[in-house]
Write an enzyme that holds these catalytic residues in place. Sequence first.
Site, PDB file in Angstrom:
ATOM      1  CB  THR A 196      20.337  53.623 -11.527  1.00  0.00           C
ATOM      2  OG1 THR A 196      20.951  52.635 -10.734  1.00  0.00           O
ATOM      3  CG2 THR A 196      21.304  54.129 -12.584  1.00  0.00           C
ATOM      4  N   GLY A 235      27.765  47.484 -10.032  1.00  0.00           N
ATOM      5  CA  GLY A 235      26.429  47.053 -10.440  1.00  0.00           C
ATOM      6  C   GLY A 235      26.253  47.037 -11.943  1.00  0.00           C
ATOM      7  CG  ASP A 236      22.240  47.494 -13.391  1.00  0.00           C
ATOM      8  OD1 ASP A 236      22.527  48.047 -12.312  1.00  0.00           O
ATOM      9  OD2 ASP A 236      21.172  47.711 -13.988  1.00  0.00           O
ATOM     10  CB  THR A 288      16.612  52.035 -12.501  1.00  0.00           C
ATOM     11  OG1 THR A 288      16.812  52.287 -11.112  1.00  0.00           O
ATOM     12  CG2 THR A 288      15.120  52.057 -12.795  1.00  0.00           C
TER      13      THR A 288
END
Length: 347
Positions: free
Chosen positions: A210, A240-241, A261
């Site tokens: 990321t 995702g986060d 990330t």
Amino acid sequence: MRIVLGTVLAALSLFASIVSSQKLPLVVSTWGNADFQAAGQRAFDYIQKYPKNRVAALVEGLSECESRQCDTTVGYGGSPDESGETTLDALVLDGPGQKMGAVGDLRKIKDAARVAWAVMNYTKHSFLAGDQATKFALQMGFQESSLITNVSTTMHTEWLNNNCQPNFWRNVAPNPLKTCGPYKPNQNAAKFSLNSKEPLNAFSQVSHDTIGMVVIDTNGDVAAGTSTNGARNKIPGRIGDSPIPGAGAYCDNAIGGAAATGDGDIMMRFLPSFLAVEKMRSGTTPRKAAEIAILRMKAVYPEYFGAVIAANKLGEHGAACNGMATFSYVVGDGNAEKVQVYTVKCF
Ligand SMILES: *[C@@H]1O[C@H](CO)[C@@H](O)[C@H](O)[C@H]1NC(C)=O
Ligand SMILES: *[C@@H]1O[C@H](CO)[C@@H](O)[C@H](O)[C@H]1NC(C)=O
């Protein structure tokens, strides 16, 4: 006594403002290879030209990574899901007023960070997802296009030819370690305990990078955000986060910002970016704050893959990481025109 203390405090705050005037504006972003450097440089150039436009600088930086398809893990044409489609997650946070816009599982629109910004600008919501996020983007004037490329098609075909390995299923039949789906729940397989001893997700530096970024302008106002195409071979619908505030990124205008990330399915459970900012609030250095966030996750998932970057309003920054040897991140600050790459050793 009081006068002396007051003088000391005044001297300290003068010192702090001298330090910050040298180090701000500040851009800190994840990963150190060429395309990620270019994204950090883009944000840094922008904030130097337009010193108060921290959110624009952030979005310019994230968008640069999207159009460069950084490591094929940001933007279109990478990380195909099980159906072969690329879907995008992005987050934009602005410190003043604690503003937020995010998209998750965004389909058929390349400009994820800009759509996240549009959610902030044009709605009272914070987070839109899936096909409805696409509809919103179209109304706001974004262009629809396929996010599938020859590269992502090849990734998908290789995965199919490899019996859909690796994948993100467990406790299902047929055996997901050997066979493609569709799957059904398999109670008999539930001897797999739901803890960290289980085989870890198929994450690595290759499958998940990321871009997470923190921008602090010359006023000390903070913005932070992320953009990613998620995890390769993810189950369709997976978010995702990265777009989750406090997980993928966080900022507090009184303190600073942080971004994460790595294995987002694990990391989002711990809100590492929030934790890092809270640790800085209590006086911890950015480096130490990032380490505390990483160790909090390592205590439960010793092998997980991930990194956290953090920066405070004095212009100090730091990072920590786990599950790889070293982690690099990009910094642009008032000391140089070009961004620089910093590398930290992981736990
Ligand atoms: C959000 O608003 C700002 C002005 O405040 C504007 O410059 C920017 O282009 C807008 N972003 C989007 C995605 O429309
Ligand atoms: C992608 O694949 C198509 C069809 O196989 C081919 O015509 C095209 O040249 C390829 N594009 C690139 C950029 O390789």
